[in-house]
Design a protein around this motif. Structure first.
Motif, PDB file in Angstrom:
ATOM      1  N   ALA A 141       0.833  -1.206   0.000  1.00 58.69           N
ATOM      2  CA  ALA A 141       0.000   0.000   0.000  1.00 58.69           C
ATOM      3  C   ALA A 141       0.865   1.253   0.000  1.00 58.69           C
ATOM      4  CB  ALA A 141      -0.943  -0.006   1.214  1.00 58.69           C
ATOM      5  N   PHE A 142       1.961   1.214   0.747  1.00 60.07           N
ATOM      6  CA  PHE A 142       2.862   2.373   0.769  1.00 60.07           C
ATOM      7  C   PHE A 142       3.502   2.589  -0.597  1.00 60.07           C
ATOM      8  CE2 PHE A 142       6.959   4.412   1.683  1.00 60.07           C
ATOM      9  CZ  PHE A 142       6.510   5.530   2.385  1.00 60.07           C
ATOM     10  N   HIS A 143       3.865   1.474  -1.259  1.00 65.05           N
ATOM     11  CA  HIS A 143       4.452   1.588  -2.589  1.00 65.05           C
ATOM     12  C   HIS A 143       3.441   2.134  -3.595  1.00 65.05           C
ATOM     13  CE1 HIS A 143       7.053   0.760  -5.966  1.00 65.05           C
ATOM     14  NE2 HIS A 143       6.137  -0.013  -6.512  1.00 65.05           N
ATOM     15  N   MET A 144       2.213   1.637  -3.535  1.00 63.91           N
ATOM     16  CA  MET A 144       1.180   2.121  -4.442  1.00 63.91           C
ATOM     17  C   MET A 144       0.867   3.590  -4.186  1.00 63.91           C
ATOM     18  SD  MET A 144       0.475  -0.232  -6.533  1.00 63.91           S
ATOM     19  CE  MET A 144      -0.981   0.524  -7.236  1.00 63.91           C
ATOM     20  N   GLN A 145       0.919   4.018  -2.929  1.00 68.35           N
ATOM     21  CA  GLN A 145       0.648   5.421  -2.627  1.00 68.35           C
ATOM     22  C   GLN A 145       1.730   6.314  -3.221  1.00 68.35           C
ATOM     23  OE1 GLN A 145       0.740   6.517   1.541  1.00 68.35           O
ATOM     24  NE2 GLN A 145      -0.929   7.955   1.246  1.00 68.35           N
ATOM     25  N   ASP A 146       2.983   5.860  -3.166  1.00 71.33           N
ATOM     26  CA  ASP A 146       4.062   6.632  -3.783  1.00 71.33           C
ATOM     27  C   ASP A 146       3.872   6.739  -5.292  1.00 71.33           C
ATOM     28  OD1 ASP A 146       5.151   7.018  -1.353  1.00 71.33           O
ATOM     29  OD2 ASP A 146       6.665   5.454  -1.519  1.00 71.33           O
ATOM     30  N   LEU A 147       3.503   5.611  -5.919  1.00 70.59           N
ATOM     31  CA  LEU A 147       3.277   5.642  -7.358  1.00 70.59           C
ATOM     32  C   LEU A 147       2.122   6.564  -7.716  1.00 70.59           C
ATOM     33  CD1 LEU A 147       3.746   1.880  -8.310  1.00 70.59           C
ATOM     34  CD2 LEU A 147       5.369   3.750  -8.613  1.00 70.59           C
ATOM     35  N   SER A 148       1.075   6.552  -6.859  1.00 72.44           N
ATOM     36  CA  SER A 148      -0.086   7.400  -7.129  1.00 72.44           C
ATOM     37  C   SER A 148       0.266   8.874  -6.990  1.00 72.44           C
ATOM     38  CB  SER A 148      -1.228   7.027  -6.176  1.00 72.44           C
ATOM     39  OG  SER A 148      -2.323   7.873  -6.361  1.00 72.44           O
ATOM     40  N   ASP A 149       1.114   9.189  -6.000  1.00 74.90           N
ATOM     41  CA  ASP A 149       1.512  10.578  -5.823  1.00 74.90           C
ATOM     42  C   ASP A 149       2.392  11.076  -6.960  1.00 74.90           C
ATOM     43  OD1 ASP A 149       0.112  10.581  -3.504  1.00 74.90           O
ATOM     44  OD2 ASP A 149       1.837  10.158  -2.229  1.00 74.90           O
ATOM     45  N   GLN A 260      -8.319   7.132  -3.539  1.00 73.02           N
ATOM     46  CA  GLN A 260      -7.753   8.008  -2.529  1.00 73.02           C
ATOM     47  C   GLN A 260      -8.585   9.278  -2.363  1.00 73.02           C
ATOM     48  OE1 GLN A 260      -5.335   7.380  -0.501  1.00 73.02           O
ATOM     49  NE2 GLN A 260      -4.709   5.407  -1.363  1.00 73.02           N
ATOM     50  N   LEU A 261      -9.055   9.827  -3.487  1.00 72.91           N
ATOM     51  CA  LEU A 261      -9.889  11.025  -3.409  1.00 72.91           C
ATOM     52  C   LEU A 261     -11.207  10.743  -2.696  1.00 72.91           C
ATOM     53  CD1 LEU A 261      -9.313  12.501  -6.984  1.00 72.91           C
ATOM     54  CD2 LEU A 261      -8.360  13.338  -4.829  1.00 72.91           C
ATOM     55  N   GLU A 262     -11.813   9.616  -3.022  1.00 72.48           N
ATOM     56  CA  GLU A 262     -13.064   9.251  -2.365  1.00 72.48           C
ATOM     57  C   GLU A 262     -12.844   9.021  -0.872  1.00 72.48           C
ATOM     58  OE1 GLU A 262     -16.043   9.256  -3.508  1.00 72.48           O
ATOM     59  OE2 GLU A 262     -15.601   9.662  -5.614  1.00 72.48           O
ATOM     60  N   ARG A 263     -11.742   8.386  -0.546  1.00 74.51           N
ATOM     61  CA  ARG A 263     -11.449   8.108   0.863  1.00 74.51           C
ATOM     62  C   ARG A 263     -11.190   9.401   1.637  1.00 74.51           C
ATOM     63  NH1 ARG A 263     -10.532   4.329   4.310  1.00 74.51           N
ATOM     64  NH2 ARG A 263      -8.910   4.481   5.902  1.00 74.51           N
ATOM     65  N   ALA A 264     -10.449  10.325   1.036  1.00 79.33           N
ATOM     66  CA  ALA A 264     -10.211  11.611   1.690  1.00 79.33           C
ATOM     67  C   ALA A 264     -11.516  12.369   1.902  1.00 79.33           C
ATOM     68  CB  ALA A 264      -9.229  12.439   0.862  1.00 79.33           C
ATOM     69  N   GLN A 265     -12.391  12.305   0.904  1.00 78.58           N
ATOM     70  CA  GLN A 265     -13.682  12.976   1.050  1.00 78.58           C
ATOM     71  C   GLN A 265     -14.511  12.335   2.157  1.00 78.58           C
ATOM     72  OE1 GLN A 265     -15.990  12.996  -2.518  1.00 78.58           O
ATOM     73  NE2 GLN A 265     -17.547  14.369  -1.727  1.00 78.58           N
ATOM     74  N   ARG A 266     -14.449  11.010   2.250  1.00 76.48           N
ATOM     75  CA  ARG A 266     -15.197  10.326   3.309  1.00 76.48           C
ATOM     76  C   ARG A 266     -14.667  10.710   4.694  1.00 76.48           C
ATOM     77  NH1 ARG A 266     -14.949   5.674   6.335  1.00 76.48           N
ATOM     78  NH2 ARG A 266     -12.904   5.124   5.482  1.00 76.48           N
ATOM     79  N   ILE A 267     -13.337  10.819   4.802  1.00 78.96           N
ATOM     80  CA  ILE A 267     -12.757  11.201   6.085  1.00 78.96           C
ATOM     81  C   ILE A 267     -13.183  12.614   6.472  1.00 78.96           C
ATOM     82  CG2 ILE A 267     -10.562  11.705   7.247  1.00 78.96           C
ATOM     83  CD1 ILE A 267      -9.332   9.380   5.710  1.00 78.96           C
ATOM     84  N   ARG A 268     -13.196  13.510   5.478  1.00 77.89           N
ATOM     85  CA  ARG A 268     -13.644  14.868   5.771  1.00 77.89           C
ATOM     86  C   ARG A 268     -15.102  14.896   6.210  1.00 77.89           C
ATOM     87  NH1 ARG A 268     -10.472  16.068   1.142  1.00 77.89           N
ATOM     88  NH2 ARG A 268     -12.341  16.053  -0.160  1.00 77.89           N
ATOM     89  N   LEU A 269     -15.920  14.086   5.568  1.00 77.54           N
ATOM     90  CA  LEU A 269     -17.322  14.031   5.964  1.00 77.54           C
ATOM     91  C   LEU A 269     -17.483  13.457   7.360  1.00 77.54           C
ATOM     92  CD1 LEU A 269     -18.975  12.811   2.623  1.00 77.54           C
ATOM     93  CD2 LEU A 269     -19.116  15.091   3.632  1.00 77.54           C
ATOM     94  N   GLU A 270     -16.684  12.432   7.698  1.00 75.14           N
ATOM     95  CA  GLU A 270     -16.760  11.863   9.039  1.00 75.14           C
ATOM     96  C   GLU A 270     -16.344  12.881  10.090  1.00 75.14           C
ATOM     97  OE1 GLU A 270     -14.337   8.402   8.929  1.00 75.14           O
ATOM     98  OE2 GLU A 270     -15.857   7.147   7.967  1.00 75.14           O
ATOM     99  N   GLU A 271     -15.283  13.637   9.802  1.00 75.80           N
ATOM    100  CA  GLU A 271     -14.855  14.653  10.756  1.00 75.80           C
ATOM    101  C   GLU A 271     -15.913  15.734  10.925  1.00 75.80           C
ATOM    102  OE1 GLU A 271     -11.215  16.019   9.169  1.00 75.80           O
ATOM    103  OE2 GLU A 271     -10.023  14.296   9.888  1.00 75.80           O
ATOM    104  N   THR A 272     -16.522  16.125   9.818  1.00 76.29           N
ATOM    105  CA  THR A 272     -17.586  17.134   9.906  1.00 76.29           C
ATOM    106  C   THR A 272     -18.759  16.612  10.718  1.00 76.29           C
ATOM    107  OG1 THR A 272     -16.906  18.010   7.751  1.00 76.29           O
ATOM    108  CG2 THR A 272     -19.093  18.627   8.565  1.00 76.29           C
ATOM    109  N   LEU A 273     -19.122  15.354  10.479  1.00 77.85           N
ATOM    110  CA  LEU A 273     -20.229  14.761  11.222  1.00 77.85           C
ATOM    111  C   LEU A 273     -19.912  14.664  12.705  1.00 77.85           C
ATOM    112  CD1 LEU A 273     -22.994  13.385  11.151  1.00 77.85           C
ATOM    113  CD2 LEU A 273     -21.833  11.224  10.689  1.00 77.85           C
ATOM    114  N   GLU A 274     -18.676  14.326  13.018  1.00 76.90           N
ATOM    115  CA  GLU A 274     -18.289  14.228  14.417  1.00 76.90           C
ATOM    116  C   GLU A 274     -18.360  15.588  15.105  1.00 76.90           C
ATOM    117  OE1 GLU A 274     -14.524  12.609  17.120  1.00 76.90           O
ATOM    118  OE2 GLU A 274     -14.402  12.683  14.932  1.00 76.90           O
ATOM    119  N   GLN A 275     -17.886  16.622  14.425  1.00 77.29           N
ATOM    120  CA  GLN A 275     -17.957  17.956  15.002  1.00 77.29           C
ATOM    121  C   GLN A 275     -19.406  18.398  15.210  1.00 77.29           C
ATOM    122  OE1 GLN A 275     -15.570  19.853  16.169  1.00 77.29           O
ATOM    123  NE2 GLN A 275     -13.993  18.349  15.675  1.00 77.29           N
ATOM    124  N   LEU A 276     -20.257  18.082  14.230  1.00 75.88           N
ATOM    125  CA  LEU A 276     -21.672  18.432  14.375  1.00 75.88           C
ATOM    126  C   LEU A 276     -22.302  17.690  15.551  1.00 75.88           C
ATOM    127  CD1 LEU A 276     -22.817  18.501  10.641  1.00 75.88           C
ATOM    128  CD2 LEU A 276     -22.518  20.460  12.160  1.00 75.88           C
TER     129      LEU A 276
END
Length: 794
Positions: A141-149, A260-276
């Motif tokens: 996963a770390f190798h794939m993340q480097d390739l994706s970046d 990765q984009l979908e996952r980042a968006q999901r994390i942002r939504l979870e953080e927003t929901l938690e704050q709410l």
């Protein structure tokens, strides 16, 4: 169609999707396929790993069995296998995760604080399989993340606008259908290769057994035809694999980036929901009349995780337990910001008002301290010696509970030798001396001219004495009768402290500390414990007194109850609960502190402490708030009023206060404290060998010294020897008293031990009986010896 025609039709590299000719060939071998046994292909090892693990949920349910799936560098879990199709309970990305092995079956996966999974396998072998699979998946996963970046061109192709979502979904669906078709083609080619290979092998075997020339030509023709079919299907298989690999390579990076984009968006939504959700809880609590803390305190509460577990994350483990509607005990008072007019006073107004109303009416926002400024900087005395900052790390000793149970058979509870495995290398006298960890609070209090301000510092000092207990789940050594401990920090910090064990049944210790800054602290503490099954309550009896020389203010208070949870099963953790009344016997001022016990259903911050400082007439002047393991704040009360009766039917006081200020904060633990019994910087120096101390000092105790050095077996033997020696000394004292009495009835107190440095008297202010320091110890030490009066207890 002839074999040569079929070969010429497929040898030109046509697409494998045109299967009409190849299917005709496969039909000619239909009977052979039906007669042979169809065996599924052997699965090749990949990145997917599935299985059952036990995941820590909370202190009520403990570890729960969950189904975990490791795929494409992501570890997901479900309650059951049936949930895999519709409900995922949590996912953690291994590319940024840290994997730590705790013991033979337990391990922890954390991604830096946002998510932490405490997991347990059924056995050590199963745990090792998971660790191996997780490490491999993490590396990939770390190798794939480097390739994706690195693939910036692919990132630019990824759609960012919401209007392109439909086109992206259509493209993904089309690609998936193409890949699915290719997979079907590969399966068909695989079946044909198996069949044609088997037929070719049979023909070759028959060819070897032919002896007549007449049948030779026919058999050679069959072999040639079947070999041609095998070559055709092999080429088709190679072409299909090439096509599949090409399509997968073209789209893998794009899909990885989209994921990765979908996952980042999901994390942002979870953080927003938690704050709410947190804001919703805060508003609901305020609506129901709960305590509204000052801004700095509220921000800390919103950022808190709000749990005592110490392990795991605020996951969606139990959706129905995420938030609770159970009502808490209503707060006794409410604090709200004071009117801004109190903040806009000019210096002239302050000066005029100070002359009219006195120093007690000045706020901390107006003056730094009513006592006047101290020295430009707090000049600490230069230490006369370099204290140690480390002790030997705690060894991982196995505790055989069965051997302890065998020692309990047929013996009295007081004579059962408890091993040092439950202890820390400090005695109870040394733990009592740790109350002086934050002696600076008393130094500052001694300079206050206002008794109400001084009360704030004394109250903060009472709370600070519990900060060292938050991780200290091991018990200290029980002191021997006559054992002492001195803490001489006169040249370093300006104070001296002496403790002595003055009674063994019940165990009681007397403590006396005196400072050059003008304060004296004395206390006598007797401990009683009650085992409640799941937890152990430690009840301290006795009072603590603090006297200031300059003002002659005399304060006294009692300690709260300490509770050790999870005695039988689970990880030990400590809580403090109860109420403390700090009383100034000279002025009548009082501070009522409330230590809120931890509750699983409470929305409040754990380990919370609140208090109100009032004068002799009951008028409130200051509000204190904070936690006993982190910090305390105080704020000046400018106005108070009674609120209307709320839903609970209770009327509470509303205090308008100025901005809160920090009065005490816990010192950070030294590096590696988790391997050194979670000792503070002061605790690390308490058992350090020191010359000139009395022979009864805890530093000379052999079992405690052996345990600190890591020799636990020898320490257990020494502990049993010292306990037996103490029993013998007690029987001798009883016998001497009985012999000195004229009649047996006169020996009513066979164990009336007389303390060496303390004497029992009635405390003049409170009227209670306690041991008070009578002098002589420091004079004996300063004279350079003369410890002949000390008994031989070690």
């Amino acid at each position: 169609m002839t074999t040569s025609g079929l070969a010429s039709k497929l040898s030109g590299g046509q697409s494998l999707r045109r299967f009409s000719c190849l299917e005709l060939v496969s039909c000619s071998f239909q009977s052979a396929v039906m007669s042979s046994e169809s065996k599924p292909p052997t699965p090749t090892p990949g990145d997917t790993y599935k299985g059952w693990l036990f995941k820590w949920t909370n202190y009520i349910k403990g570890y729960q069995r969950r189904w975990f799936v490791l795929s494409n560098g992501l570890l997901s879990y479900y309650r059951t296998q049936a949930e895999m199709g519709h409900t995922c309970r949590g996912t953690i990305n291994l590319a940024t995760a840290n994997i730590v092995v705790e013991d033979s079956c337990n391990f922890v996966i954390s991604n830096g604080g946002a998510q932490t999974y405490h997991l347990k396998a059924s056995c050590e072998v199963e745990r090792q399989r998971w660790i191996t699979a997780l490490e491999l998946a993490k590396a990939k996963a770390f190798h794939m993340q480097d390739l994706s970046d690195e693939s910036s061109d692919e990132a630019s192709e990824a759609p960012n606008a919401s209007g392109q979502g439909g086109g992206r979904n259509m493209e993904i669906q089309s690609t998936l259908r193409t890949l699915g078709s290719k997979v079907e083609d590969l399966g068909t080619c695989n079946d044909l290769i198996v069949k044609h290979g088997s037929a070719l092998q049979r023909s070759l075997s028959e060819l070897e057994g032919i002896h007549e020339a007449a049948d030779m030509g026919e058999k050679i023709r069959q072999v040639t035809e079947r070999a041609t079919l095998f070559r055709i299907t092999s080429n088709a298989m190679i072409n299909a694999c090439r096509d599949f690999l090409s399509i997968a390579q073209n789209h893998s990076k794009r899909w990885q980036k989209a994921l990765q984009l979908e996952r980042a968006q999901r994390i942002r939504l979870e953080e927003t929901l938690e704050q709410l959700a947190k804001q919703h809880n805060h508003l609901e609590r305020a609506f129901r009349g709960a305590t509204v803390l000052p801004p700095s305190r509220s921000n800390m509460d919103l950022g808190s995780k709000g749990g005592m577990s110490g392990k795991g994350d605020a996951s969606d483990e139990d959706d129905d337990n995420e938030f609770f509607d159970a009502m808490e005990d209503p707060a006794e008072f409410i604090t709200i910001p004071a009117d801004p007019k109190y903040h806009r006073r000019s210096s002239s107004n302050v000066s005029r008002q100070s002359n009219e109303t006195g120093m007690d009416d000045l706020s901390f926002d107006e003056l730094s301290l009513a006592s006047g400024p101290e020295s430009p900087q707090h000049l600490e005395m230069e230490p006369v010696r370099r204290r140690r900052t480390r002790i030997p790390e705690k060894p991982n000793y196995y505790l055989n509970l069965w051997s302890i149970m065998k020692n309990c058979i047929g013996k009295e509870l007081s004579k059962i030798p408890m091993p040092v495995n439950f202890n820390e290398p400090l005695s109870m006298l040394q733990r009592l001396s740790e109350d002086l960890e934050y002696y600076e609070l008393l130094d500052k209090a001694s300079k206050c001219q206002s008794s109400l301000e001084q009360m704030c510092y004394v109250a903060a000092f009472t709370v600070s004495s519990y900060s060292t207990t938050v991780h200290r789940t091991s018990k200290p050594f029980n002191p021997l009768l006559g054992e002492t401990f001195e803490l001489d920090r006169l040249r370093e910090c300006g104070y001296r402290s002496l403790c002595e064990q003055v009674s063994h049944h019940p165990p009681a210790a007397a403590h006396h500390a005196i400072s050059e800054k003008g304060w004296t602290l004395r206390q006598e503490i007797t401990l009683a414990s009650k085992f409640r099954g799941k937890y152990l309550s430690v009840l301290p009896f006795g009072s603590i007194h603090c006297i200031f020389d300059k003002s002659a203010n005399h304060y006294s208070w009692k300690k709260v109850t300490t509770t050790v949870h999870n005695i039988i099963v689970g990880k030990l953790w400590i809580d403090q609960s109860g109420e403390i009344d700090v009383v100034n016997h000279k002025t009548g001022d009082r501070c009522h502190l409330k230590f809120t016990p931890y509750s699983y259903f409470s929305r409040d911050v754990p380990r919370k402490v609140t208090g109100v400082v009032t004068d002799k007439d009951g008028k409130a002047h200051y509000v204190l708030s904070g936690t006993w393991d982190e910090k305390m704040e105080f704020s000046r009360i400018m106005q108070s009023s009674k609120s209307e009766s709320g839903a609970e039917g209770k009327q509470r006081t509303v205090y308008q206060t100025l901005k809160a200020k920090e009065i005490w904060r816990k010192n950070p633990l030294p590096e590696g404290a988790e391997n050194m019994y979670y000792f503070s910087s002061l605790a690390l120096t308490l058992n350090e060998p020191e010359e000139g101390v009395a022979p009864t000092d805890s530093r000379w105790r052999p079992d405690q010294r052996l345990m600190e050095e890591g020799h636990w077996d020898e320490a257990n033997a020494e502990k049993q020897r010292l306990e037996e020696k103490q029993r013998i000394a007690r029987r001798e004292r009883e016998w001497e008293i009985v012999k000195a009495a004229d009649t047996p009835e006169d020996a009513v107190h066979p164990d009336s031990y007389q303390a060496l440095w303390f004497e029992k008297m009635d405390e003049p202010t409170s009227g209670e009986s306690m041991h008070v320091y009578k002098g002589g110890y420091w004079e004996t030490k300063d004279s350079g010896g003369g410890w002949d009066v000390c008994p031989d207890i070690f």
